[in-house]
Design a protein around this motif. Structure first.
Motif, PDB file in Angstrom:
ATOM      1  N   ARG A   1     -13.819 -28.218  10.129  1.00  0.00           N
ATOM      2  CA  ARG A   1     -14.042 -26.595  10.237  1.00  0.00           C
ATOM      3  C   ARG A   1     -15.175 -26.321   9.420  1.00  0.00           C
TER       4      ARG A   1
ATOM      5  N   GLU B   1     -17.074 -23.613   7.007  1.00  0.00           N
ATOM      6  CA  GLU B   1     -16.741 -22.723   5.991  1.00  0.00           C
ATOM      7  C   GLU B   1     -17.987 -22.082   5.142  1.00  0.00           C
TER       8      GLU B   1
ATOM      9  N   GLY C   1     -14.988 -21.093  10.517  1.00  0.00           N
ATOM     10  CA  GLY C   1     -14.035 -21.121  11.331  1.00  0.00           C
ATOM     11  C   GLY C   1     -14.256 -21.900  12.676  1.00  0.00           C
TER      12      GLY C   1
END
Length: 397
Positions: free
Chosen positions: A55, A57, A287
């Motif tokens: 993911r 970030e 995300g």
């Protein structure tokens, strides 16, 4: 008696019929061998690629909260834009704090006047003590009053600084550079210093982090392979990775790992890894789900074949090799990750196998083939990979 003319007509026809019967017993001719390009599998140094989901970030996230209590007068920024550190975001009604500051300033002036009078008294008393015109006790009291007045002035200065600081907080500014999100409050809303009201968020998107999780067993396997020398890392220890979006497209910039958690998550039995990658065009958003291809050094004794030689179907991957009798044989293989235009083969091939890389749609299992060297048609595909692998091998020796 049969006439001569009749014999002349029947004899050729009978000969043709006999010829046809005798020809039906012969086997059909074997099909000619199909010319194919082949490459001989060799053991070589291959990249140790680990593919993991991850993911995106932000590197930094700042929650902008109210530091004074008051009514929001205006929003001073455009939502969803990039701003610099210190840029104004909101304006809170400053009038109450301005009045408080004026009151503290007036008190400071009064205390300065008191301190000035106390200093004058000390200056007058000092020569009188030596002349015994006043007592030592009176002089000591004047000194104490002077020090108390100076302390009161210092306290009032500190109060004025605090009031000015609070007044400065009525203009809410960005603590970091980055992309500012939507406002959490509107004009007319009451924000509180005590509750630290959230007003907006700022995320720094260049560079960004890619957070990954790897099973503890796989991490242990890699660490043991590194310790045993089966996997060789670069001299500087830098481990790079590539990122692929959900739709399969590759992000054009390479990042590097900068964090390895030495504790195992008890819930998932995984270890957290983190990489950093530049994001100048803001293509990577917080995300986002991505896949990372980590180039964790190289390992010896690997096998690579051109991507064009492999056929992938419902039953897995397979390819054709040249059998002992010069016929095509189908071979199931276990594929690792892609390295450039080549597949890394984990199982199913041995050094010396001759892999067919052309005419794959025309040949069938057991069909005779006429092999020829594939290096001329592969060009910069497989041949350079072998030459690169040969250099570290010679150094090791």
């Amino acid at each position: 008696m049969v006439s001569t003319a009749y014999m002349r007509t029947i004899f050729p026809a009978a000969m043709l019929a006999l010829a046809g019967c005798s020809g039906g017993d012969e086997e059909p001719a074997a099909p000619p061998a199909m010319p194919v390009d082949v490459m001989t599998v060799q053991s070589q140094s291959v990249p140790n690629i680990v593919e993991l989901p991850g993911r995106i970030e932000p590197v930094r996230t700042a929650e902008v909260r109210a530091r004074v209590t008051g009514i929001v007068q205006a929003r001073l920024y455009e939502e969803g834009t990039d701003i610099a550190k210190g840029a104004p975001l909101f304006r809170i009604d400053p009038r109450e704090l301005q009045a408080t500051g004026a009151q503290v300033r007036a008190n400071l002036q009064r205390l300065r006047a008191t301190a000035a009078n106390a200093n004058a008294v000390v200056r007058r008393y000092k020569p009188l003590v030596s002349e015994q015109a006043i007592s030592q006790q009176e002089y000591d009291a004047a000194i104490a009053a002077q020090r108390e007045a100076e302390a009161a002035v210092s306290e009032a200065k500190a109060q004025l600084d605090a009031a000015q600081l609070q007044l400065g907080y009525t203009t809410v500014r960005a603590p970091i550079s980055g992309r500012v999100g939507r406002a959490q409050v509107t004009e007319g809303a009451l924000v509180s210093q005590t509750e630290a009201t959230l007003m907006t968020r700022i995320e720094q998107l260049d560079p960004v982090y890619v957070t990954l999780s790897q099973s503890s067993s796989e991490v242990l396997k890699i660490r043991r392979a590194i310790a045993a020398g089966d996997i060789a890392l670069s001299d500087d220890g830098r481990i790079e990775f590539e990122v692929t979006f959900e739709d399969g497209t590759r992000y054009p910039i390479t990042g590097h790992l900068n964090f390895f958690d030495y504790s195992v998550d008890q819930g998932t039995s995984s270890v957290t890894l983190r990489g950093e990658i530049t994001n100048p065009q803001r293509l990577l958003l917080p995300g986002d789900f991505v896949r990372a291809r980590i180039m964790a050094g190289t390992r010896e004794g690997g096998i690579m074949v051109p991507q064009r030689a492999v056929q992938i179907g419902e039953n897995g991957a397979s390819l054709f090799v040249v059998g002992a009798k010069g016929v095509a044989q189908s071979r199931k293989v276990t594929l690792g990750p892609l390295s450039g235009t080549d597949w890394i083969v984990e199982d199913g091939l041995r050094p010396g196998d001759k892999v067919i890389v052309s005419n794959l749609q025309k040949i069938r299992e057991g069909a005779p083939v006429k092999p020829r060297d594939a290096r001329s048609v592969l060009g910069s595909g497989t041949a350079p990979a072998k030459s690169k692998a040969a250099a570290p091998s010679s150094k090791a020796k």
